[in-house]
Design a protein around this motif. Structure first.
Motif, mmCIF file in Angstrom:
data_model
loop_
_atom_site.group_PDB
_atom_site.id
_atom_site.type_symbol
_atom_site.label_atom_id
_atom_site.label_comp_id
_atom_site.label_asym_id
_atom_site.label_seq_id
_atom_site.Cartn_x
_atom_site.Cartn_y
_atom_site.Cartn_z
ATOM 1 N N TYR A 1 12.170 12.404 38.561
ATOM 2 C CA TYR A 1 13.079 13.515 38.301
ATOM 3 C C TYR A 1 14.347 13.310 39.128
ATOM 4 O O TYR A 1 14.284 13.123 40.340
ATOM 5 N N LEU A 2 15.500 13.332 38.471
ATOM 6 C CA LEU A 2 16.771 13.123 39.144
ATOM 7 C C LEU A 2 17.406 14.462 39.487
ATOM 8 O O LEU A 2 17.547 15.341 38.624
ATOM 9 N N CYS A 3 17.783 14.620 40.736
ATOM 10 C CA CYS A 3 18.477 15.833 41.168
ATOM 11 C C CYS A 3 19.794 15.950 40.413
ATOM 12 O O CYS A 3 20.596 15.002 40.389
ATOM 13 N N PRO A 4 20.067 17.063 39.738
ATOM 14 C CA PRO A 4 21.298 17.195 38.962
ATOM 15 C C PRO A 4 22.565 17.197 39.818
ATOM 16 O O PRO A 4 23.659 17.059 39.288
ATOM 17 N N GLN A 5 22.411 17.337 41.131
ATOM 18 C CA GLN A 5 23.593 17.420 41.997
ATOM 19 C C GLN A 5 23.910 16.094 42.692
ATOM 20 O O GLN A 5 25.058 15.647 42.681
ATOM 21 N N CYS A 6 22.886 15.452 43.281
ATOM 22 C CA CYS A 6 23.148 14.211 44.018
ATOM 23 C C CYS A 6 22.454 13.001 43.417
ATOM 24 O O CYS A 6 22.589 11.888 43.936
ATOM 25 N N LYS A 7 21.673 13.191 42.339
ATOM 26 C CA LYS A 7 20.999 12.114 41.609
ATOM 27 C C LYS A 7 19.864 11.450 42.400
ATOM 28 O O LYS A 7 19.441 10.349 42.048
ATOM 29 N N ALA A 8 19.388 12.070 43.457
ATOM 30 C CA ALA A 8 18.222 11.539 44.160
ATOM 31 C C ALA A 8 16.983 11.699 43.275
ATOM 32 O O ALA A 8 16.869 12.674 42.521
ATOM 33 N N LYS A 9 16.065 10.740 43.367
ATOM 34 C CA LYS A 9 14.905 10.741 42.470
ATOM 35 C C LYS A 9 13.641 11.150 43.220
ATOM 36 O O LYS A 9 13.404 10.720 44.347
ATOM 37 N N TYR A 10 12.833 11.983 42.556
ATOM 38 C CA TYR A 10 11.563 12.446 43.110
ATOM 39 C C TYR A 10 10.481 12.281 42.059
ATOM 40 O O TYR A 10 10.750 12.335 40.846
ATOM 41 N N GLN A 11 9.250 12.132 42.530
ATOM 42 C CA GLN A 11 8.121 11.916 41.624
ATOM 43 C C GLN A 11 7.499 13.214 41.129
ATOM 44 O O GLN A 11 6.930 13.250 40.043
ATOM 45 N N GLU A 12 7.593 14.289 41.921
ATOM 46 C CA GLU A 12 6.950 15.538 41.549
ATOM 47 C C GLU A 12 7.863 16.713 41.849
ATOM 48 O O GLU A 12 8.764 16.625 42.684
ATOM 49 N N LEU A 13 7.593 17.796 41.152
ATOM 50 C CA LEU A 13 8.280 19.070 41.368
ATOM 51 C C LEU A 13 7.230 20.137 41.668
ATOM 52 O O LEU A 13 6.074 19.998 41.271
#
Length: 380
Positions: A280-292
């Motif tokens: 999942y890409l943060c809509p603000q800084c584009k950092a990627k995470y595996q879970e929410l």
């Protein structure tokens, strides 16, 4: 202590033959009677739940587990440690299921010290794994050190979020470096709520700590009661009167799959990262995470999905308690279609007037949080 308080002790009241109230069924089993008692207790809690109150929907909870020698006692089956571990696992999964936009952290206390196993986060598997790897009971607990450690993390959380501490205390003593009441005053001044569940007997100090911080204090009777009082902390507590009411910035990232692998940010507060093609890409800084859900470590934006917010909805508008009634003629449950015999106790929805059996009534209120027949009528 005044005379009124002394009259409330169990041994000063009339002796009750509680076992005579439990009757066997036609097969000689007591399970039906036990289920009925559990159902009555659950319905009592539902009736006592206050409505039209403001709840702390975003929660930051630190779970403090006593891993002193007292946790090895076997008055809970098979032992306090094993029983606590299983219940904590269920509690963590249920906590995130009912509070998907909240976070939890774990602290253990032993050898008169406090150790933070996990930081505040939203990954239940990470918390459970960390606890299972640290199940070693030693020495005495330190309640003050544990509260101080939790305070150091919670004081950085925003004021609009609920900041809570839940202590599972097996020992009757605590080895503290200073005056614990000073720590209680600090927690109270920052609107941090501390609740304690005792596994042995009532301790005046624990009761005092909960009273000063507006928390709850329980002493468990058996394994079933332990589970009940622990699960009471799954429901969000009422928000404090002086809590801030402010808008919260949230991002709703889409799940994306790339042809090439890239690093994902760690959700556990460490510097570890892993290569993956999905995330999942943060809509603000584009950092990627595996879970929410997760709070972006770069821009501090809270990242959630729409279903997470939808699952928090039932706390604001809880399903009303179904009315108990006896039927005069055979019928069937509106959910599982099980036959209901004459004079059987059933539960009627106040909106659609459909009748449900005891098991379905429990499942609807504790899991679905919506009446299935009302939902079906709405969709039509």
């Amino acid at each position: 202590m005044d005379d009124d308080a002394e009259k409330t002790y169990t041994w000063e009241t009339e002796y009750e033959r509680t076992w005579e109230a439990i009757q066997e069924d036609e097969q000689g089993s007591l399970q039906a009677a036990i289920d009925e008692i559990g159902q009555k207790n659950r319905r009592k809690r539902m009736r006592e739940r206050k409505s039209n109150i403001r709840l702390g929907m975003m929660r930051h909870l630190f779970l403090i587990v006593d891993l002193s020698k007292a946790m090895e006692e076997k008055d809970l089956r098979p032992s306090r440690l094993v029983c606590t571990t299983k219940l904590v696992e269920n509690f963590i999964y249920e906590y995130f299921d009912q509070n998907p936009i909240s976070q939890i952290g774990i602290i253990v206390t032993r050898n008169s010290r406090a150790e933070k196993l996990t930081d505040l986060g939203g990954n239940p598997k990470h918390h459970i794994s960390a606890l299972q790897d640290s199940l070693k009971c030693q020495g005495e607990p330190s309640l003050q050190n544990s509260l101080e450690l939790a305070y150091q993390s919670l004081k950085h959380m925003p004021n609009h979020a609920s900041r809570e501490i839940l202590v599972l205390m097996a020992s009757l003593t605590t080895c503290d470096p200073g005056n614990i009441m000073v720590t209680c005053q600090t927690l109270s001044a920052r609107s941090m709520q501390c609740s304690i569940i005792g596994l042995a007997a009532e301790v005046y100090l624990c009761k005092k700590v909960c009273k000063e911080t507006k928390g709850q204090y329980h002493v468990v009777i058996d394994e079933g009661h332990y589970k009940d009082v622990l699960m009471q902390h799954v429901t969000p507590p009422p928000a404090l009167a002086d809590a801030e009411a402010s808008l919260i910035r949230m991002g709703f990232p889409h799940h994306k799959e790339d042809a090439m692998a890239s690093y994902s940010m760690s959700q556990t507060g460490t510097d570890q990262a892993e290569l993956s093609t999905k995330g999942y890409l943060c809509p603000q800084c584009k950092a990627k995470y595996q879970e929410l859900p997760v709070e972006c470590r770069l821009c501090r934006l809270t990242l959630v999905s729409a279903p997470h917010l939808a699952r928090s909805y039932h706390h604001l508008f809880p399903l009303p308690v179904f009315a108990e009634k006896q039927i005069d003629q055979p019928s069937c449950c509106a959910a599982c279609e099980q036959s209901l015999e004459r004079l059987t106790m059933v539960y009627e929805c106040p909106d659609c007037s459909q009748m449900f059996c005891m098991s379905c009534d429990t499942y609807i209120h504790e899991t679905l949080h919506t009446c299935p027949t009302c939902l079906n009528l709405t969709n039509q």
